[in-house]
Design a protein around this motif. Structure first.
Motif, PDB file in Angstrom:
ATOM      1  N   THR A 157     -11.533  -7.968 -33.403  1.00 50.40           N
ATOM      2  CA  THR A 157     -12.811  -9.430 -34.068  1.00 50.40           C
ATOM      3  C   THR A 157     -13.423  -9.119 -35.574  1.00 50.40           C
ATOM      4  O   THR A 157     -13.918  -9.767 -35.995  1.00 50.40           O
ATOM      5  N   GLY A 181     -14.313  -7.474 -38.926  1.00 52.65           N
ATOM      6  CA  GLY A 181     -15.317  -6.614 -39.644  1.00 52.65           C
ATOM      7  C   GLY A 181     -14.780  -6.057 -40.627  1.00 52.65           C
ATOM      8  O   GLY A 181     -13.562  -5.798 -41.565  1.00 52.65           O
ATOM      9  N   MET A 224     -21.959 -12.792 -36.776  1.00 52.18           N
ATOM     10  CA  MET A 224     -22.574 -11.188 -36.463  1.00 52.18           C
ATOM     11  C   MET A 224     -21.673 -10.140 -37.077  1.00 52.18           C
ATOM     12  O   MET A 224     -20.506 -10.772 -36.975  1.00 52.18           O
ATOM     13  N   LYS A 225     -21.992  -9.091 -38.323  1.00 51.43           N
ATOM     14  CA  LYS A 225     -21.414  -8.512 -38.426  1.00 51.43           C
ATOM     15  C   LYS A 225     -21.230  -7.210 -38.132  1.00 51.43           C
ATOM     16  O   LYS A 225     -22.192  -6.831 -37.793  1.00 51.43           O
ATOM     17  N   ILE A 226     -20.060  -6.872 -37.921  1.00 49.23           N
ATOM     18  CA  ILE A 226     -19.821  -5.396 -37.459  1.00 49.23           C
ATOM     19  C   ILE A 226     -18.584  -4.554 -37.939  1.00 49.23           C
ATOM     20  O   ILE A 226     -18.114  -4.565 -39.288  1.00 49.23           O
ATOM     21  N   CYS A 251     -25.077  -4.838 -41.562  1.00 48.43           N
ATOM     22  CA  CYS A 251     -24.513  -4.650 -40.766  1.00 48.43           C
ATOM     23  C   CYS A 251     -25.586  -5.034 -39.470  1.00 48.43           C
ATOM     24  O   CYS A 251     -25.961  -4.245 -39.677  1.00 48.43           O
ATOM     25  N   ASP A 252     -24.610  -5.772 -38.058  1.00 44.70           N
ATOM     26  CA  ASP A 252     -25.792  -6.181 -36.854  1.00 44.70           C
ATOM     27  C   ASP A 252     -24.471  -5.093 -35.268  1.00 44.70           C
ATOM     28  O   ASP A 252     -25.889  -4.171 -35.037  1.00 44.70           O
ATOM     29  N   LEU A 253     -23.843  -4.831 -35.577  1.00 39.21           N
ATOM     30  CA  LEU A 253     -23.223  -4.048 -34.575  1.00 39.21           C
ATOM     31  C   LEU A 253     -22.161  -2.801 -35.262  1.00 39.21           C
ATOM     32  O   LEU A 253     -21.287  -2.911 -36.444  1.00 39.21           O
ATOM     33  N   GLN A 287     -16.544  -8.410 -28.594  1.00 40.86           N
ATOM     34  CA  GLN A 287     -17.448  -9.210 -28.412  1.00 40.86           C
ATOM     35  C   GLN A 287     -18.252  -9.595 -27.954  1.00 40.86           C
ATOM     36  O   GLN A 287     -18.972 -10.480 -28.385  1.00 40.86           O
ATOM     37  N   GLY A 342     -21.578  -8.914 -30.298  1.00 44.78           N
ATOM     38  CA  GLY A 342     -21.564  -9.499 -31.075  1.00 44.78           C
ATOM     39  C   GLY A 342     -22.314 -11.120 -30.721  1.00 44.78           C
ATOM     40  O   GLY A 342     -22.720 -11.581 -31.019  1.00 44.78           O
TER      41      GLY A 342
END
Length: 160
Positions: A25, A27, A1-3, A69-71, A155, A158
């Motif tokens: 976290t 990112g 998961m990339k923030i 990015c995922d989030l 988190q 993610g």
């Protein structure tokens, strides 16, 4: 998961929340610079009026690419009960944001009024889903509990 953290900070409060979350976290971090360069006085006389009208200011970077990015975690100070003109511009500057999840937060002296709902509406209009949103008052910023809660929400998003 990339923030990816995208934020604007004038006094350092919003940056402080991002610093603590990013430490926990990881990112990417993108601090949006408002090219209006408001002084302490013009921030209230001009910037707050522009925020109240929902206007956007020129920013750097002018485009924010988030396809990888995922989030997205997006933070803004509150001016006149609204997100800053720099964050309005940052939301418009997002590239590749469709279908992304986002967590929103604002920092404010007392009440965010409708800042979070305006950010949510603007992002949903860009195809971004909002997982949660958090308001940090001055009092909240003096205690770690609410920031820890935000970190846990990041988190959880993610891992989901």
């Amino acid at each position: 998961m990339k923030i990816c953290y995208i934020y604007h900070s004038e006094t350092g409060n919003t940056r402080g929340v991002v610093d603590r979350c990013h430490t926990a976290t990881g990112g990417d971090r993108i601090e949006v610079e408002d090219l209006q360069h408001y002084s302490r006085i013009s921030k209230y006389l001009v910037g707050a009026g522009r925020a109240a009208k929902g206007l956007a200011d020129p920013i750097e970077p002018s485009e924010i690419h988030v396809a990888g990015c995922d989030l997205l975690v997006i933070g803004s100070p509150v001016w006149s009960g609204k997100p800053t003109p720099a964050i309005n511009a940052a939301i418009q500057a997002l590239k590749g944001c469709e279908g992304k999840n986002s967590i929103l937060f604002v920092t404010c002296g007392g009440s965010a009024r409708n800042a979070l709902s305006l950010m949510k509406t603007a992002l949903e209009g860009r195809g971004v889903s909002i997982t949660t949103s958090v308001e940090f008052t001055r009092k909240d910023l003096r205690h770690e509990g609410k920031v820890k809660d935000l970190i846990e929400q990041i988190q959880a998003a993610g891992s989901g």
